[in-house]
Enzyme design. Structure first.
Site, PDB file in Angstrom:
ATOM      1  N   GLU A 150       0.801  -1.231   0.000  1.00  0.00           N
ATOM      2  CA  GLU A 150       0.000   0.000   0.000  1.00  0.00           C
ATOM      3  C   GLU A 150       0.834   1.281   0.000  1.00  0.00           C
ATOM      4  O   GLU A 150       0.695   2.119   0.882  1.00  0.00           O
ATOM      5  CB  GLU A 150      -0.948  -0.009   1.206  1.00  0.00           C
ATOM      6  N   ASN A 198       1.940  -5.337  -3.126  1.00  0.00           N
ATOM      7  CA  ASN A 198       0.565  -5.613  -2.692  1.00  0.00           C
ATOM      8  C   ASN A 198      -0.199  -4.300  -2.520  1.00  0.00           C
ATOM      9  O   ASN A 198       0.307  -3.370  -1.906  1.00  0.00           O
ATOM     10  CB  ASN A 198       0.622  -6.349  -1.341  1.00  0.00           C
ATOM     11  N   HIS A 234     -10.640  -6.363  -1.082  1.00  0.00           N
ATOM     12  CA  HIS A 234     -11.642  -6.170  -0.017  1.00  0.00           C
ATOM     13  C   HIS A 234     -12.844  -5.509  -0.695  1.00  0.00           C
ATOM     14  O   HIS A 234     -12.746  -4.378  -1.172  1.00  0.00           O
ATOM     15  CB  HIS A 234     -11.112  -5.245   1.082  1.00  0.00           C
ATOM     16  N   GLU A 263      -6.353 -10.621  -0.454  1.00  0.00           N
ATOM     17  CA  GLU A 263      -7.080 -10.323   0.793  1.00  0.00           C
ATOM     18  C   GLU A 263      -8.587 -10.339   0.571  1.00  0.00           C
ATOM     19  O   GLU A 263      -9.326  -9.511   1.122  1.00  0.00           O
ATOM     20  CB  GLU A 263      -6.627  -8.965   1.360  1.00  0.00           C
ATOM     21  N   ASP A 265     -12.324 -10.481   0.698  1.00  0.00           N
ATOM     22  CA  ASP A 265     -13.499 -10.628   1.558  1.00  0.00           C
ATOM     23  C   ASP A 265     -14.598  -9.739   0.995  1.00  0.00           C
ATOM     24  O   ASP A 265     -14.326  -8.790   0.268  1.00  0.00           O
ATOM     25  CB  ASP A 265     -13.224 -10.364   3.048  1.00  0.00           C
TER      26      ASP A 265
END
Ligand code: 9MR
Length: 355
Positions: A150, A198, A234, A263, A265
């Site tokens: 990030e 990432n 996400h 990641e 979800d």
């Protein structure tokens, strides 16, 4: 509970729950050589249902927090690998791969680092030492690392951070040079490890994914050692631009880069009793399905990882102050949800199915 009692409970749980559909995510994924993974925490490993589900369903894990600076570095001189080592041991015992997360991030750093008033030279030395010591410690065990996490803003500019310009490691105002430096150090530390950048909010076509693409194209052209991109995924709004995701994965493939979904979800709105609507669970399942399918349809997409697997342990609850949740494929008592079934179906259909 005695150890033997624990093992019996584990076996019983594995037997009962695995019986539902016969196959598990990892069994289906392994037929296509795909990695199906999840973020994992150490404390719940002592829960038989948590440990059994993790080992049964996934062929890779990534410590959710245990390899971050805040966990590994209680002070400037100490490296505390105990928690991360325990997760790696679990993975080895269950023939799972381990993905490391993360060596460089502007957030979740210990106070001694953030408030230490270090000079750029000192920060450069600290980061170099950290990357080297951690990667050497896990050499041969952690096969892929999020080297930088990030580092870009939503609009695609470089994010201010202790590593970039506050005061940075010596490349303030020089674009992505500090990111490049981290990758060069990582490659020196463990030349066999796969190295990933990432990022959040750069999953489909937008200003941030354009900036990621431009940075990685430049890195590849100049021989900066990088193997892939982690698309976090996400999803907070019950919608995902899956055509855009596929197009983004394709352009990264054209640069010769792997993609990992890192990641995943899909959080749902909760009512005042913390319940979700049945139709939202079905919509959630379709989003999981579409994202898994986008990955399977791209031969450079090599891993699908969810950010936890049970709603009992997910960052979403505290992050949204209880307004969203139930984002993962298993509920709080480890029953599989429609999202699990959707992922299993797609993995069973495999890479060759184009839908
Ligand atoms: O899920 C993680 C949570 O337990 C931590 O408190 C938090 C801060 O370290 O990080 C969460 O994980 C983040 C991940 O490391 C990077 N991408 C965003 C994730 C969710 O915030």
């Amino acid at each position: 509970m005695k150890v033997s009692g624990f093992i019996w409970l584990l076996l019983w749980f594995t037997f009962v729950t695995a019986g539902c559909w016969g196959q598990t995510l990892r069994q289906e994924a392994e037929r296509d050589g795909i990695l199906v993974s999840t973020a994992a925490r150490l404390p719940p490993l002592s829960e038989p249902a948590y440990a059994a589900t993790l080992a049964r369903e996934f062929n890779m894990l990534e410590p959710e927090d245990a390899m971050k600076w805040a966990a590994l570095r209680p002070d400037e001189r100490t490296f505390d690998f105990r928690e991360a080592d325990a997760l790696v041991r679990f993975a080895v015992e269950h023939k799972m791969k381990v993905r490391g997360h993360c060596l460089t991030w502007g957030r979740n750093n210990p106070d001694w680092l953030m408030q230490g008033h270090f000079t750029s030279n000192q920060l450069s030395r600290l980061l170099h030492e950290h990357i080297t010591r951690v990667m050497e410690h896990y050499s041969g065990q952690v096969f892929a690392w999020d080297v930088v996490n990030e580092a870009l803003e939503e609009k695609g500019t470089v994010r201010g951070s202790i590593w970039y310009d506050q005061p940075g490691i010596g490349f303030a105002g020089q674009g992505t040079a500090h990111i490049e430096q981290a990758f060069r150090w990582a490659h020196e530390a463990d030349p066999k490890a796969l190295l990933f950048y990432n990022e959040a909010e750069g999953e489909w076509m937008n200003r941030k994914s354009d900036a990621i693409y431009a940075m990685l194209k430049d890195f590849k052209q100049r021989g900066v050692p990088i193997d892939g991109v982690g698309l976090q995924m996400h999803i907070p709004f019950l919608e995902a631009d899956t055509y855009g995701i596929a197009a983004n994965i394709a352009r990264l493939a054209a640069l010769g880069l792997q993609v990992n979904i890192t990641e995943l979800d899909v959080s749902l709105p909760l009512d005042s009793n913390s319940m979700v609507r049945a139709e939202d669970l079905l919509r959630q399942a379709e989003i999981y399905r579409a994202i898994v399918r986008a990955c399977l349809n791209s031969s450079n997409c090599t891993a699908i990882q969810t950010w936890g697997f049970t709603d009992k342990y997910s960052w979403i609850g505290s992050h949204s102050r209880g307004t969203r949740g139930q984002a993962l494929p298993f509920d709080r008592i480890y029953r599989s949800k429609p999202a699990y079934r959707a992922v299993l179906d797609e993995l069973s259909a495999g890479r060759s199915q184009s839908r």
